[in-house]
Design an enzyme around this catalytic site. Structure first.
Site, PDB file in Angstrom:
ATOM      1  N   GLU A   1       0.846  -1.194   0.000  1.00 44.63           N
ATOM      2  CA  GLU A   1       0.000   0.000   0.000  1.00 44.63           C
ATOM      3  C   GLU A   1       0.885   1.250   0.000  1.00 44.63           C
ATOM      4  O   GLU A   1       1.848   1.340   0.760  1.00 44.63           O
ATOM      5  CB  GLU A   1      -0.900  -0.002   1.236  1.00 44.63           C
TER       6      GLU A   1
ATOM      7  N   THR B   1      -3.892   4.766  -1.792  1.00 45.13           N
ATOM      8  CA  THR B   1      -4.945   5.328  -0.931  1.00 45.13           C
ATOM      9  C   THR B   1      -5.599   6.543  -1.582  1.00 45.13           C
ATOM     10  O   THR B   1      -5.053   7.162  -2.505  1.00 45.13           O
ATOM     11  CB  THR B   1      -4.405   5.732   0.456  1.00 45.13           C
TER      12      THR B   1
ATOM     13  N   ARG C   1     -15.885   3.912   3.154  1.00 47.77           N
ATOM     14  CA  ARG C   1     -16.678   5.086   3.494  1.00 47.77           C
ATOM     15  C   ARG C   1     -15.777   6.299   3.670  1.00 47.77           C
ATOM     16  O   ARG C   1     -16.070   7.389   3.207  1.00 47.77           O
ATOM     17  CB  ARG C   1     -17.444   4.840   4.809  1.00 47.77           C
ATOM     18  N   GLY C   2     -14.636   6.097   4.357  1.00 48.11           N
ATOM     19  CA  GLY C   2     -13.775   7.227   4.723  1.00 48.11           C
ATOM     20  C   GLY C   2     -14.125   7.686   6.122  1.00 48.11           C
ATOM     21  O   GLY C   2     -15.200   7.361   6.650  1.00 48.11           O
ATOM     22  N   ASP C   3     -13.212   8.409   6.728  1.00 48.11           N
ATOM     23  CA  ASP C   3     -13.461   8.936   8.083  1.00 48.11           C
ATOM     24  C   ASP C   3     -14.404  10.115   8.000  1.00 48.11           C
ATOM     25  O   ASP C   3     -14.237  10.988   7.145  1.00 48.11           O
ATOM     26  CB  ASP C   3     -12.144   9.355   8.738  1.00 48.11           C
TER      27      ASP C   3
ATOM     28  N   ALA D   1     -20.024   2.253   3.532  1.00 49.31           N
ATOM     29  CA  ALA D   1     -19.293   1.665   2.411  1.00 49.31           C
ATOM     30  C   ALA D   1     -20.135   0.629   1.657  1.00 49.31           C
ATOM     31  O   ALA D   1     -19.970   0.451   0.450  1.00 49.31           O
ATOM     32  CB  ALA D   1     -17.995   1.034   2.914  1.00 49.31           C
TER      33      ALA D   1
HETATM   34  P1  FAD Z   1     -18.015   1.242   6.767  1.00 50.92           P
HETATM   35  O1  FAD Z   1     -17.856  -0.157   6.362  1.00 50.92           O
HETATM   36  O2  FAD Z   1     -19.133   2.012   6.194  1.00 50.92           O
HETATM   37  O3  FAD Z   1     -18.115   1.258   8.366  1.00 50.92           O
HETATM   38  C1  FAD Z   1     -18.007   2.472   9.099  1.00 50.92           C
HETATM   39  C2  FAD Z   1     -18.670   2.292  10.463  1.00 50.92           C
HETATM   40  O4  FAD Z   1     -20.090   2.211  10.295  1.00 50.92           O
HETATM   41  C3  FAD Z   1     -18.267   1.012  11.193  1.00 50.92           C
HETATM   42  O5  FAD Z   1     -18.232   1.283  12.567  1.00 50.92           O
HETATM   43  C4  FAD Z   1     -19.394   0.040  10.855  1.00 50.92           C
HETATM   44  O6  FAD Z   1     -19.534  -0.953  11.868  1.00 50.92           O
HETATM   45  C5  FAD Z   1     -20.590   0.987  10.804  1.00 50.92           C
HETATM   46  N1  FAD Z   1     -21.642   0.554   9.866  1.00 50.92           N
HETATM   47  C6  FAD Z   1     -21.484   0.088   8.612  1.00 50.92           C
HETATM   48  N2  FAD Z   1     -22.682  -0.154   8.043  1.00 50.92           N
HETATM   49  C7  FAD Z   1     -23.623   0.174   8.963  1.00 50.92           C
HETATM   50  C8  FAD Z   1     -25.057   0.158   8.974  1.00 50.92           C
HETATM   51  N3  FAD Z   1     -25.757  -0.235   7.919  1.00 50.92           N
HETATM   52  N4  FAD Z   1     -25.688   0.577  10.094  1.00 50.92           N
HETATM   53  C9  FAD Z   1     -24.977   1.011  11.188  1.00 50.92           C
HETATM   54  N5  FAD Z   1     -23.633   1.044  11.226  1.00 50.92           N
HETATM   55  C10 FAD Z   1     -22.954   0.639  10.131  1.00 50.92           C
HETATM   56  N6  FAD Z   1      -9.509   6.022   4.526  1.00 50.92           N
HETATM   57  C11 FAD Z   1      -9.314   6.955   3.551  1.00 50.92           C
HETATM   58  O7  FAD Z   1      -9.785   8.104   3.696  1.00 50.92           O
HETATM   59  N7  FAD Z   1      -8.612   6.667   2.415  1.00 50.92           N
HETATM   60  C12 FAD Z   1      -8.085   5.437   2.193  1.00 50.92           C
HETATM   61  O8  FAD Z   1      -7.474   5.200   1.165  1.00 50.92           O
HETATM   62  C13 FAD Z   1      -8.264   4.425   3.195  1.00 50.92           C
HETATM   63  N8  FAD Z   1      -7.776   3.177   3.032  1.00 50.92           N
HETATM   64  C14 FAD Z   1      -8.019   2.206   3.972  1.00 50.92           C
HETATM   65  C15 FAD Z   1      -7.538   0.901   3.749  1.00 50.92           C
HETATM   66  C16 FAD Z   1      -7.778  -0.120   4.666  1.00 50.92           C
HETATM   67  C17 FAD Z   1      -7.281  -1.513   4.389  1.00 50.92           C
HETATM   68  C18 FAD Z   1      -8.508   0.184   5.870  1.00 50.92           C
HETATM   69  C19 FAD Z   1      -8.743  -0.892   6.884  1.00 50.92           C
HETATM   70  C20 FAD Z   1      -8.965   1.461   6.098  1.00 50.92           C
HETATM   71  C21 FAD Z   1      -8.748   2.485   5.156  1.00 50.92           C
HETATM   72  N9  FAD Z   1      -9.220   3.797   5.343  1.00 50.92           N
HETATM   73  C22 FAD Z   1      -9.011   4.766   4.376  1.00 50.92           C
HETATM   74  C23 FAD Z   1      -9.901   4.179   6.591  1.00 50.92           C
HETATM   75  C24 FAD Z   1     -11.445   4.074   6.489  1.00 50.92           C
HETATM   76  O9  FAD Z   1     -11.917   5.002   5.539  1.00 50.92           O
HETATM   77  C25 FAD Z   1     -12.013   4.389   7.879  1.00 50.92           C
HETATM   78  O10 FAD Z   1     -11.695   3.379   8.773  1.00 50.92           O
HETATM   79  C26 FAD Z   1     -13.515   4.708   7.925  1.00 50.92           C
HETATM   80  O11 FAD Z   1     -13.806   5.272   9.198  1.00 50.92           O
HETATM   81  C27 FAD Z   1     -14.430   3.501   7.741  1.00 50.92           C
HETATM   82  O12 FAD Z   1     -14.456   3.101   6.446  1.00 50.92           O
HETATM   83  P2  FAD Z   1     -15.217   1.720   6.058  1.00 50.92           P
HETATM   84  O13 FAD Z   1     -15.155   1.607   4.590  1.00 50.92           O
HETATM   85  O14 FAD Z   1     -14.691   0.609   6.863  1.00 50.92           O
HETATM   86  O15 FAD Z   1     -16.703   2.098   6.505  1.00 50.92           O
END
Ligand code: FAD
Length: 292
Positions: free
Chosen positions: A23, A55, A113-115, A130
């Site tokens: 990465e 990323t 989803r992103g932070d 996401a």
């Molecule tokens: P989601 O899967 O949407 O989850 C987010 C939160 O919502 C979790 O707590 C989940 O339990 C909860 N949730 C999901 N669906 C529901 C629902 N239907 N109802 C209620 N709660 C729900 N960030 C960047 O900005 N750029 C990057 O390039 C990047 N790369 C990453 C690569 C990896 C391998 C990892 C592990 C993380 C990366 N991140 C990146 C960080 C990521 O964007 C953050 O951790 C973000 O806060 C969550 O993204 P997610 O896609 O996991 O979200």
């Protein structure tokens, strides 16, 4: 090459070396710093990465990384997995970007989803989670979609079980592989795999490994995410904290033994958070290939 062709089996046979991926992130200084990144990646190419993931800017900010995606794919001839976040983004914009990614000859995308920014109300977000992005990508492109997994639970999730239920939604929407957040305690990863098995999740799970290079880096990671730090890592960090070279060396040793243990367990891939530097990751790969 798409994810399902790369990671054909859920867990590799114990005799097979896992698929390696790296990465990287778009250099903060912009395109003037791309050549330095290319140099590091060229050094890592000898380990024959199955893919290199790039990323996407935090908070959904596009730091012009499309040009970099294109260069990594066509100039460096790498199999790129582009990360993409849906937070603070409109459906229309997202459609434009995912189609652009596909048009660049990219096969794989990590749908995130992103932070959430602190002032979420002021940004327009069409997709809340996401899982919605995964469905949308699957409905609009032929991209192979990976999703993020959190062996110790996502920081916002009330508990690991709930987070895994939410992870399953992403797979039900078309996610084909899980790339995990970095972790330092392999037992957390092994228990996670057991929990995923119990939920009937059987896509490849690729563990994320980050070589430790400084005390500050670990402090930062643990403040931003749920990541346990085992006592042996804490004592090494304490011991070497005033000597950057020693801490790097210790980080390589720690990650090498972590990787050897993951290989013994039978992981199908190893995903290295390289921090855009080849040195530590190369040393780890030299160490583990010499042992396996
Ligand atoms: P989601 O899967 O949407 O989850 C987010 C939160 O919502 C979790 O707590 C989940 O339990 C909860 N949730 C999901 N669906 C529901 C629902 N239907 N109802 C209620 N709660 C729900 N960030 C960047 O900005 N750029 C990057 O390039 C990047 N790369 C990453 C690569 C990896 C391998 C990892 C592990 C993380 C990366 N991140 C990146 C960080 C990521 O964007 C953050 O951790 C973000 O806060 C969550 O993204 P997610 O896609 O996991 O979200």
């Amino acid at each position: 090459m798409k994810l399902r062709e790369i990671y054909q089996e859920k867990n590799s046979s114990k005799n097979l070396f896992p698929k390696i991926s790296f990465e990287v992130f778009p250099p903060k200084g912009g395109s003037a710093y791309y050549p330095a990144l290319y140099e590091e990646l060229n050094l890592l190419k000898k380990y024959k990465p199955a893919l290199v993931s790039l990323t996407w800017g935090a908070g959904g900010k596009n730091n012009n990384s499309m040009a970099l995606v294109e260069a990594l794919r066509h100039q460096l001839d790498l199999n790129v997995m582009a990360h993409f976040t849906c937070i603070c983004n409109s459906r229309e914009n997202i459609e434009k970007h995912i189609k652009e990614i596909e048009s660049l000859g990219i096969d794989n995308i990590l749908a995130l989803r992103g932070d959430e920014p602190q002032d979420l109300e002021v940004c327009h977000t069409d997709f809340r989670f996401a899982s919605e992005l995964v469905s949308f990508i699957k409905s609009r492109t032929d991209l192979s979609v990976a999703v993020a997994g959190y062996p110790e639970g996502h920081i916002e999730a009330p508990d690991l079980e709930t987070d895994i239920t939410n992870l399953k939604r992403k797979l039900d929407c078309g996610g084909e592989a899980i790339f995990t957040q970095l972790f330092f305690d392999n037992d957390k990863f092994f228990s996670y795999i057991e929990l995923l098995d119990k939920k009937g999740i059987n896509v490849p799970v690729i563990p994320g490994v980050m070589p430790v290079i400084s005390f500050k880096q670990v402090e930062r990671m643990t403040s931003m995410a749920k990541v346990s730090v085992p006592p042996v890592l804490i004592s090494g960090l304490e011991k070497y904290k005033n000597n950057p070279d020693d801490i790097k060396k210790f980080g390589i040793e720690f990650a090498s033994s972590q990787c050897s243990n993951l290989i013994e367990y039978g992981v199908t891939g190893l995903h290295f958070y390289t921090l855009n530097k080849s040195y530590s990751t190369s040393k780890i790969l030299d160490n583990i290939t010499a042992v396996v």
